[in-house]
Design a protein around this motif. Structure first.
Motif, PDB file in Angstrom:
ATOM      1  N   THR A  75       0.819  -1.213   0.000  1.00  0.00           N
ATOM      2  CA  THR A  75       0.000   0.000   0.000  1.00  0.00           C
ATOM      3  C   THR A  75       0.853   1.264   0.000  1.00  0.00           C
ATOM      4  N   GLY A  76       2.167   1.102   0.072  1.00  0.00           N
ATOM      5  CA  GLY A  76       3.053   2.256   0.024  1.00  0.00           C
ATOM      6  C   GLY A  76       4.497   1.835  -0.170  1.00  0.00           C
TER       7      GLY A  76
ATOM      8  N   LYS B  71      11.608   5.181   1.005  1.00  0.00           N
ATOM      9  CA  LYS B  71      13.031   4.901   0.894  1.00  0.00           C
ATOM     10  C   LYS B  71      13.428   3.700   1.744  1.00  0.00           C
ATOM     11  N   SER B  72      12.569   3.358   2.715  1.00  0.00           N
ATOM     12  CA  SER B  72      12.855   2.220   3.596  1.00  0.00           C
ATOM     13  C   SER B  72      12.458   0.891   2.980  1.00  0.00           C
ATOM     14  N   GLY B  73      11.519   0.917   2.022  1.00  0.00           N
ATOM     15  CA  GLY B  73      11.060  -0.320   1.408  1.00  0.00           C
ATOM     16  C   GLY B  73       9.572  -0.296   1.104  1.00  0.00           C
ATOM     17  N   VAL B  74       8.972  -1.488   1.069  1.00  0.00           N
ATOM     18  CA  VAL B  74       7.561  -1.649   0.722  1.00  0.00           C
ATOM     19  C   VAL B  74       6.752  -1.872   1.987  1.00  0.00           C
ATOM     20  N   HIS B  75       5.669  -1.116   2.123  1.00  0.00           N
ATOM     21  CA  HIS B  75       4.829  -1.174   3.317  1.00  0.00           C
ATOM     22  C   HIS B  75       3.445  -1.722   2.978  1.00  0.00           C
ATOM     23  N   THR B  76       2.757  -2.242   3.992  1.00  0.00           N
ATOM     24  CA  THR B  76       1.346  -2.579   3.845  1.00  0.00           C
ATOM     25  C   THR B  76       0.614  -2.173   5.111  1.00  0.00           C
TER      26      THR B  76
ATOM     27  N   LYS C  83       1.293   5.094  -5.070  1.00  0.00           N
ATOM     28  CA  LYS C  83       1.750   4.610  -3.762  1.00  0.00           C
ATOM     29  C   LYS C  83       3.245   4.853  -3.523  1.00  0.00           C
ATOM     30  N   ILE C  84       3.940   5.407  -4.508  1.00  0.00           N
ATOM     31  CA  ILE C  84       5.378   5.622  -4.370  1.00  0.00           C
ATOM     32  C   ILE C  84       5.640   6.911  -3.596  1.00  0.00           C
ATOM     33  N   GLY C  85       6.481   6.804  -2.580  1.00  0.00           N
ATOM     34  CA  GLY C  85       6.765   7.953  -1.732  1.00  0.00           C
ATOM     35  C   GLY C  85       5.743   8.143  -0.638  1.00  0.00           C
ATOM     36  N   LYS C  86       4.907   7.112  -0.416  1.00  0.00           N
ATOM     37  CA  LYS C  86       3.827   7.209   0.567  1.00  0.00           C
ATOM     38  C   LYS C  86       3.860   6.008   1.495  1.00  0.00           C
TER      39      LYS C  86
END
Length: 258
Positions: free
Chosen positions: A180-181, A184-189, A216-219
């Motif tokens: 869902t986002g 710079k840290s990676g992929v979140h849900t 969803k990039i940068g969020k």
């Protein structure tokens, strides 16, 4: 992020997940609890969602309830998929990474579902817990499909197994997944159930490929599903936030823009 942007993100999330808790919304957008409650209340007053205890859900009409498990709902159609064009291009680019005789793990989302159109009929073993994708491939007589077992969760159309060893015998070249986002840290849900299911899947591929459209990039939002050091490739569209892409690329992530 202003109010209109927050409202749009919330409604986009509900299009795919049907329900969100207030706490998940707070984590997803990194906002205060009072702001989250105010947003949900306002959107409920505008008739755009249903406010429930400790969260919100999509508005269920009598017609939508009766069709909840109809094929047209179970199998996403073009009108069901937000940013359809971008996601279709992302799905094609993901498929083009694969070679004949590959084994791949594919998680559950509208974006990964669209890979099925390209995968069907090719000699590529697909391992998945996403029932719409499995159904699609079965309908097209796909030659090699492994459906992971566990409890079926109808609201997500995935299987979730409490057995931590349920997929220990699978080793694949790629894991294709989404979130869902992306920061710079990676992929979140922001979806805890999805987090639990996909965290297991990520262990069974040599290379992790995130398929995430530019909205969803940068969020960042929610739990970190895969950190940057784990991520091999990010496939997104041309409108993605360039600062986030540059940071990921500098950290060694292969960026594919479609």
């Amino acid at each position: 992020m202003n109010e209109a942007q927050r409202h749009r993100r919330l409604l986009e999330y509900l299009e795919n997940h049907t329900y969100i808790s207030t706490n998940d919304y707070v984590e997803m957008l990194d906002i205060s609890l009072s702001t989250a409650r105010r947003d949900i209340t306002k959107l409920a007053e505008d008739g755009k969602l249903t406010k429930i205890r400790n969260g919100a859900e999509v508005i269920h009409t009598e017609e939508s309830h009766s069709q909840a498990h109809a094929a047209s709902h179970f199998i996403p159609s073009e009108r069901d998929i937000h940013n359809y064009g971008e996601k279709l291009r992302i799905a094609r680019a993901a498929y083009e990474l694969c070679d004949e005789n590959d084994s791949i793990v594919v998680s559950g989302s509208n974006t990964t579902f669209l890979m099925g159109e390209y995968l069907a009929g090719h000699n590529i073993q697909v391992v998945t817990n996403f029932m719409p994708l499995a159904y699609q491939l079965i309908q097209k007589n796909h030659p090699s499909l492994i459906v992971l077992g566990g409890q079926y969760l109808p609201e997500r159309h995935i299987t979730l197994s409490p057995d931590t060893e349920s997929t220990d015998d699978h080793s694949s070249r790629f894991v294709f997944f989404t979130g869902t986002g992306v920061s710079k840290s990676g992929v979140h849900t922001s979806d805890l159930v999805v987090y639990m299911a996909e965290k297991k899947l990520l262990e069974y591929g040599a290379r992790l490929v995130a398929m995430v459209d530019s909205s969803k990039i940068g969020k960042p939002g929610g739990k970190l599903l895969a950190c940057t050091s784990q991520l091999d490739t990010l496939i997104t569209d041309q409108n993605a936030d360039p600062e986030t892409l540059a940071a990921l690329e500098e950290a060694g992530v292969n960026i594919i823009l479609v």
